[in-house]
Design a protein around this motif. Structure first.
Motif, mmCIF file in Angstrom:
data_model
loop_
_atom_site.group_PDB
_atom_site.id
_atom_site.type_symbol
_atom_site.label_atom_id
_atom_site.label_comp_id
_atom_site.label_asym_id
_atom_site.label_seq_id
_atom_site.Cartn_x
_atom_site.Cartn_y
_atom_site.Cartn_z
ATOM 1 N N ARG A 100 -2.869 0.493 -4.098
ATOM 2 C CA ARG A 100 -2.415 -1.345 -3.357
ATOM 3 C C ARG A 100 -1.879 -1.976 -4.478
ATOM 4 N NH1 ARG A 100 -7.084 -2.639 1.488
ATOM 5 N NH2 ARG A 100 -6.206 -1.558 1.936
ATOM 6 N N GLU A 147 -4.992 6.377 -2.057
ATOM 7 C CA GLU A 147 -4.325 5.345 -1.553
ATOM 8 C C GLU A 147 -3.894 4.204 -3.203
ATOM 9 O OE1 GLU A 147 -4.362 1.408 0.882
ATOM 10 O OE2 GLU A 147 -6.304 2.647 0.820
ATOM 11 N N SER A 190 0.687 -1.008 -0.028
ATOM 12 C CA SER A 190 0.089 -0.253 0.334
ATOM 13 C C SER A 190 0.542 1.682 0.191
ATOM 14 C CB SER A 190 -1.445 -0.181 1.421
ATOM 15 O OG SER A 190 -1.756 1.403 1.255
#
Length: 314
Positions: A302, A300, A191
């Motif tokens: 990921r 984010e 992440s």
């Protein structure tokens, strides 16, 4: 894959190979798919304090007797009154006329990053991010299939990459394309925060190696509410690659499936107004639409699945 199942043939342009870390010198290795215009080789290392010379040879084979032709011989020399670099070509056992460059951009005791960029007619070399020389081919680039490193040099990493396909023209050093290699220590799932979201011109780069018995691979972009406006998913069961929307709708990407067991891969996502453009192993594969406001709200990145990650950069 089931026992006895064979892989679909891949075009040479889609074949990359894993980086090599801390090889012992002399070091000789095959260049997967050979050399062609649009390919790059990076070399990171340190010049020992007592170094006299080293060489990087792009060879036509790896035999010892007879000695193979050397299409490109890159040879820094430190022991002379004026350190310099020699480039040359060995053909039929005979060296041709030397090409010499003074003002050597490498120093004893210092680390370095060499980039060899192969164009249609010549090779360009940069040292620590700055252009140093260019050398016109004297033998066909298509004959080169071996890299040899010899002499007084400590090598930390060797990488094999493609030019960023999103750079117009593709003849200059790719802008914004990082060459620094990292040791394979990134944990999966991985992440990374995107504090400012994404903006036009930004490139996300993911490099890794598919595990021997893969199950899945996903690259997702999430906003502050943990919604996933866009996801890239590879399915090893049916060998498909697809964009998946936040509502679960899937749009297949019609391209050769490059996520094969124990093969290296490189994913590039270019952010542009209205969406993301995708490239796999240097080949552009279209885009997915996403509004600018949605891109700016992403927080984010990921990555998960059956892969070993070497590099995540944005």
């Amino acid at each position: 894959m089931s026992p006895g199942e064979t892989l679909d043939p891949l075009p040479d342009t889609l074949i990359l190979q894993p980086p090599v870390f801390h090889p012992l010198v002399p070091y000789v290795t095959t260049i997967f798919g050979g050399l062609r215009a649009g390919k790059m080789v990076t070399l990171q290392g340190v010049v020992p304090l007592g170094a006299r010379r080293f060489q990087v040879d792009f060879q036509c084979g790896c035999s010892l007797h007879p000695r193979p032709d050397i299409a490109i011989h890159f040879n820094p020399r430190f022991h002379t009154t004026k350190p310099h670099v020699i480039c040359n070509t060995l053909h039929g056992g005979q060296w041709q006329a030397e090409a010499r460059w003074p003002r050597l951009a490498l120093q004893r005791g210092a680390s370095f990053l060499l980039l060899f960029l192969f164009g249609n007619e010549e090779m360009k070399v940069s040292v620590n991010g700055r252009h140093f020389l260019h050398y016109a081919y004297r033998l066909p680039l298509s004959r080169v299939d071996t890299l040899g490193i010899y002499g007084d040099i400590l090598v930390t990493a060797v990488g094999f990459l493609n030019i960023n396909p999103f750079v117009e023209g593709g003849s200059e050093y790719p802008v914004g394309h990082p060459f620094l290699l990292e040791s394979p220590r990134l944990e999966v799932p991985c992440s990374r925060a995107l504090p400012r979201g994404l903006w036009p011109g930004q490139v996300i780069i993911v490099r890794g190696l598919v595990l021997p018995e893969p199950k899945d691979f996903t690259l997702s972009l999430r906003d502050e509410a943990a919604h996933v406006p866009v996801m890239l998913r590879a399915s090893f069961a049916d060998r498909t690659l697809a964009w998946v929307s936040r509502w679960g709708q899937k749009k297949l990407i019609l391209a050769p499936f490059v996520f094969y067991p124990q093969r290296f891969f490189e994913v590039l996502l270019l952010c542009q107004e209205g969406g993301l453009k995708l490239a796999l192993n240097g080949q552009g594969l279209g885009a997915t639409s996403l509004g600018q406001q949605a891109l700016e709200q992403l927080r984010e990145l990921r990555i998960s699945g059956s892969v070993q990650l070497y590099c995540v950069h944005y």
